[in-house]
Design a protein around this motif. Sequence first.
Motif, PDB file in Angstrom:
ATOM      1  N   ALA A 103      21.095  23.171  79.384  1.00  0.00           N
ATOM      2  CA  ALA A 103      21.226  22.546  78.065  1.00  0.00           C
ATOM      3  C   ALA A 103      21.955  21.210  78.168  1.00  0.00           C
ATOM      4  O   ALA A 103      21.568  20.219  77.524  1.00  0.00           O
ATOM      5  CB  ALA A 103      21.955  23.476  77.103  1.00  0.00           C
ATOM      6  N   LEU A 104      22.997  21.141  78.996  1.00  0.00           N
ATOM      7  CA  LEU A 104      23.755  19.900  79.143  1.00  0.00           C
ATOM      8  C   LEU A 104      22.934  18.815  79.829  1.00  0.00           C
ATOM      9  O   LEU A 104      23.132  17.624  79.572  1.00  0.00           O
ATOM     10  CB  LEU A 104      25.038  20.158  79.934  1.00  0.00           C
ATOM     11  CG  LEU A 104      26.132  20.943  79.209  1.00  0.00           C
ATOM     12  CD1 LEU A 104      27.253  21.302  80.178  1.00  0.00           C
ATOM     13  CD2 LEU A 104      26.684  20.157  78.023  1.00  0.00           C
ATOM     14  N   ALA A 105      22.013  19.214  80.698  1.00  0.00           N
ATOM     15  CA  ALA A 105      21.175  18.226  81.380  1.00  0.00           C
ATOM     16  C   ALA A 105      20.323  17.448  80.395  1.00  0.00           C
ATOM     17  O   ALA A 105      19.931  16.305  80.656  1.00  0.00           O
ATOM     18  CB  ALA A 105      20.285  18.921  82.411  1.00  0.00           C
ATOM     19  N   ARG A 106      20.049  18.045  79.234  1.00  0.00           N
ATOM     20  CA  ARG A 106      19.242  17.381  78.211  1.00  0.00           C
ATOM     21  C   ARG A 106      20.100  16.649  77.189  1.00  0.00           C
ATOM     22  O   ARG A 106      19.570  15.828  76.427  1.00  0.00           O
ATOM     23  CB  ARG A 106      18.368  18.423  77.488  1.00  0.00           C
ATOM     24  CG  ARG A 106      17.376  19.136  78.388  1.00  0.00           C
ATOM     25  CD  ARG A 106      16.393  19.972  77.584  1.00  0.00           C
ATOM     26  NE  ARG A 106      17.029  21.083  76.884  1.00  0.00           N
ATOM     27  CZ  ARG A 106      17.124  22.314  77.369  1.00  0.00           C
ATOM     28  NH1 ARG A 106      16.644  22.592  78.576  1.00  0.00           N
ATOM     29  NH2 ARG A 106      17.700  23.271  76.668  1.00  0.00           N
ATOM     30  N   CYS A 107      21.414  16.955  77.160  1.00  0.00           N
ATOM     31  CA  CYS A 107      22.253  16.376  76.102  1.00  0.00           C
ATOM     32  C   CYS A 107      23.712  16.393  76.542  1.00  0.00           C
ATOM     33  O   CYS A 107      24.410  17.391  76.359  1.00  0.00           O
ATOM     34  CB  CYS A 107      22.072  17.186  74.806  1.00  0.00           C
ATOM     35  SG  CYS A 107      23.100  16.622  73.441  1.00  0.00           S
ATOM     36  N   ARG A 108      24.145  15.287  77.086  1.00  0.00           N
ATOM     37  CA  ARG A 108      25.534  15.167  77.505  1.00  0.00           C
ATOM     38  C   ARG A 108      25.894  13.692  77.521  1.00  0.00           C
ATOM     39  O   ARG A 108      25.037  12.871  77.908  1.00  0.00           O
ATOM     40  CB  ARG A 108      25.714  15.790  78.896  1.00  0.00           C
ATOM     41  CG  ARG A 108      27.175  15.985  79.291  1.00  0.00           C
ATOM     42  CD  ARG A 108      27.320  16.740  80.590  1.00  0.00           C
ATOM     43  NE  ARG A 108      26.648  16.064  81.707  1.00  0.00           N
ATOM     44  CZ  ARG A 108      27.001  16.175  82.985  1.00  0.00           C
ATOM     45  NH1 ARG A 108      28.004  16.940  83.329  1.00  0.00           N
ATOM     46  NH2 ARG A 108      26.348  15.541  83.925  1.00  0.00           N
ATOM     47  N   PRO A 109      27.096  13.300  77.089  1.00  0.00           N
ATOM     48  CA  PRO A 109      28.213  14.160  76.703  1.00  0.00           C
ATOM     49  C   PRO A 109      28.019  14.791  75.327  1.00  0.00           C
ATOM     50  O   PRO A 109      27.173  14.351  74.544  1.00  0.00           O
ATOM     51  CB  PRO A 109      29.401  13.179  76.684  1.00  0.00           C
ATOM     52  CG  PRO A 109      28.772  11.863  76.322  1.00  0.00           C
ATOM     53  CD  PRO A 109      27.438  11.858  77.002  1.00  0.00           C
ATOM     54  N   GLY A 199      39.213  24.458  81.256  1.00  0.00           N
ATOM     55  CA  GLY A 199      39.607  23.056  81.091  1.00  0.00           C
ATOM     56  C   GLY A 199      38.639  22.130  81.796  1.00  0.00           C
ATOM     57  O   GLY A 199      38.263  21.074  81.267  1.00  0.00           O
ATOM     58  N   CYS A 200      38.227  22.519  83.011  1.00  0.00           N
ATOM     59  CA  CYS A 200      37.214  21.731  83.730  1.00  0.00           C
ATOM     60  C   CYS A 200      35.930  21.653  82.923  1.00  0.00           C
ATOM     61  O   CYS A 200      35.251  20.612  82.912  1.00  0.00           O
ATOM     62  CB  CYS A 200      36.921  22.366  85.089  1.00  0.00           C
ATOM     63  SG  CYS A 200      38.261  22.266  86.281  1.00  0.00           S
ATOM     64  N   LEU A 201      35.591  22.737  82.237  1.00  0.00           N
ATOM     65  CA  LEU A 201      34.373  22.764  81.438  1.00  0.00           C
ATOM     66  C   LEU A 201      34.448  21.748  80.298  1.00  0.00           C
ATOM     67  O   LEU A 201      33.472  21.047  80.004  1.00  0.00           O
ATOM     68  CB  LEU A 201      34.157  24.179  80.891  1.00  0.00           C
ATOM     69  CG  LEU A 201      32.811  24.480  80.248  1.00  0.00           C
ATOM     70  CD1 LEU A 201      31.667  24.229  81.216  1.00  0.00           C
ATOM     71  CD2 LEU A 201      32.787  25.924  79.756  1.00  0.00           C
ATOM     72  N   ILE A 202      35.613  21.639  79.653  1.00  0.00           N
ATOM     73  CA  ILE A 202      35.784  20.643  78.599  1.00  0.00           C
ATOM     74  C   ILE A 202      35.574  19.239  79.161  1.00  0.00           C
ATOM     75  O   ILE A 202      34.855  18.410  78.581  1.00  0.00           O
ATOM     76  CB  ILE A 202      37.179  20.764  77.951  1.00  0.00           C
ATOM     77  CG1 ILE A 202      37.296  22.080  77.172  1.00  0.00           C
ATOM     78  CG2 ILE A 202      37.442  19.575  77.017  1.00  0.00           C
ATOM     79  CD1 ILE A 202      38.684  22.332  76.593  1.00  0.00           C
ATOM     80  N   LEU A 203      36.174  18.963  80.320  1.00  0.00           N
ATOM     81  CA  LEU A 203      36.028  17.637  80.936  1.00  0.00           C
ATOM     82  C   LEU A 203      34.581  17.372  81.325  1.00  0.00           C
ATOM     83  O   LEU A 203      34.060  16.271  81.116  1.00  0.00           O
ATOM     84  CB  LEU A 203      36.932  17.519  82.159  1.00  0.00           C
ATOM     85  CG  LEU A 203      38.437  17.723  81.944  1.00  0.00           C
ATOM     86  CD1 LEU A 203      39.192  17.499  83.251  1.00  0.00           C
ATOM     87  CD2 LEU A 203      38.970  16.805  80.859  1.00  0.00           C
ATOM     88  N   HIS A 204      33.925  18.381  81.879  1.00  0.00           N
ATOM     89  CA  HIS A 204      32.536  18.235  82.312  1.00  0.00           C
ATOM     90  C   HIS A 204      31.610  17.947  81.128  1.00  0.00           C
ATOM     91  O   HIS A 204      30.710  17.105  81.225  1.00  0.00           O
ATOM     92  CB  HIS A 204      32.106  19.523  83.017  1.00  0.00           C
ATOM     93  CG  HIS A 204      30.692  19.530  83.489  1.00  0.00           C
ATOM     94  ND1 HIS A 204      30.268  18.798  84.576  1.00  0.00           N
ATOM     95  CD2 HIS A 204      29.592  20.184  83.034  1.00  0.00           C
ATOM     96  CE1 HIS A 204      28.979  19.012  84.763  1.00  0.00           C
ATOM     97  NE2 HIS A 204      28.539  19.839  83.841  1.00  0.00           N
ATOM     98  N   MET A 205      31.855  18.621  80.011  1.00  0.00           N
ATOM     99  CA  MET A 205      30.984  18.450  78.846  1.00  0.00           C
ATOM    100  C   MET A 205      31.214  17.124  78.140  1.00  0.00           C
ATOM    101  O   MET A 205      30.276  16.540  77.591  1.00  0.00           O
ATOM    102  CB  MET A 205      31.196  19.609  77.852  1.00  0.00           C
ATOM    103  CG  MET A 205      30.638  20.940  78.307  1.00  0.00           C
ATOM    104  SD  MET A 205      30.669  22.211  76.992  1.00  0.00           S
ATOM    105  CE  MET A 205      32.429  22.538  76.886  1.00  0.00           C
ATOM    106  N   THR A 206      32.459  16.641  78.130  1.00  0.00           N
ATOM    107  CA  THR A 206      32.783  15.475  77.298  1.00  0.00           C
ATOM    108  C   THR A 206      32.844  14.160  78.064  1.00  0.00           C
ATOM    109  O   THR A 206      32.476  13.110  77.511  1.00  0.00           O
ATOM    110  CB  THR A 206      34.124  15.700  76.578  1.00  0.00           C
ATOM    111  OG1 THR A 206      35.151  15.948  77.554  1.00  0.00           O
ATOM    112  CG2 THR A 206      34.041  16.875  75.605  1.00  0.00           C
TER     113      THR A 206
END
Length: 296
Positions: A103-109, A199-206
């Motif tokens: 999902a993130l590959a299609r829409c990030r950050p 916390g890493c997940l928050i950084l990775h997503m944003t």
Amino acid sequence: MRGVVIRNRFEVLELVGESGQGEVYKAVDLESGQKVAVKLQLPRLFEQSHEYKAEAEDMRAEGERSTRLSHVPGIPEVHWSGLYRDRHCIVMEFLKGPTLGEALARCRPVKATTAAAVVGQLCEIIGHVHEEGLVHRDIKPANIMLVGEQGRIHLLDLGWAAEAGRAPQRAAGTGGWMAPEQFDRSAVVLPSLDVFALGCLILHMTVMAFPYGATPSSRPHLGTPVLPPDRLAALPRELRELALAMVAWEPGDRPASVKDVLALLAPLLPAPGDPAPGRALDPDPTAFYRLPGLMC
């Protein structure tokens, strides 16, 4: 494998994925007619006998832990775990939806609201895991699935989960998501490892970065800034203090539990009736909070 029937009950339909430990198949439960997922240990190739038995033991332990957590909302239910033709096998609930990584590959950050909704749902799940005395140790987008139109989060793959309060038999996890102490084989496993990964997940997503210069193939570096200046500036203001605390180098400087993380996230979580965020993931995990009747 197509057409093979395991335990005279689970008929294999097709291969749907692979991991380092096994192959994952879609199958049908001939008793209920429901679709199930079958994780089957990889066939033996050139491994020594003791190596292959160790891999089987890892999957046996995973099946045991997964069965232990089957009652937790957001953890796939296990229907059976055991040996099939000398290969360990886990039969579990079949889930349909993309992984968070897909999902993130299609829409990030993503927006801060979306990041909060993902991590908030994970805190609910992982809180139950910790109450059972386990630490997941491998929280990452590939092990998170968005299910249904409401983007209900499910946490997958308990292959590296370990008992809290004990030194593990070996270090495990995925680079980039691992806390510094997780690389130490003698370190006791604590819930703070999962807090760090969230916390890493928050950084990775944003801001699309890992802390302390880590990558998926390398460890964090002591003395390196948590984030480069440009990534730190891009971190959403409303998430900045919490995210940086969650990835603190020292475990004692992180929030004490995922329940504490959830309490700090609460003001950022969508409320019933709120509009969908711009650039929403598909499916949208904020819908779990926004749409009446979906929360449970």
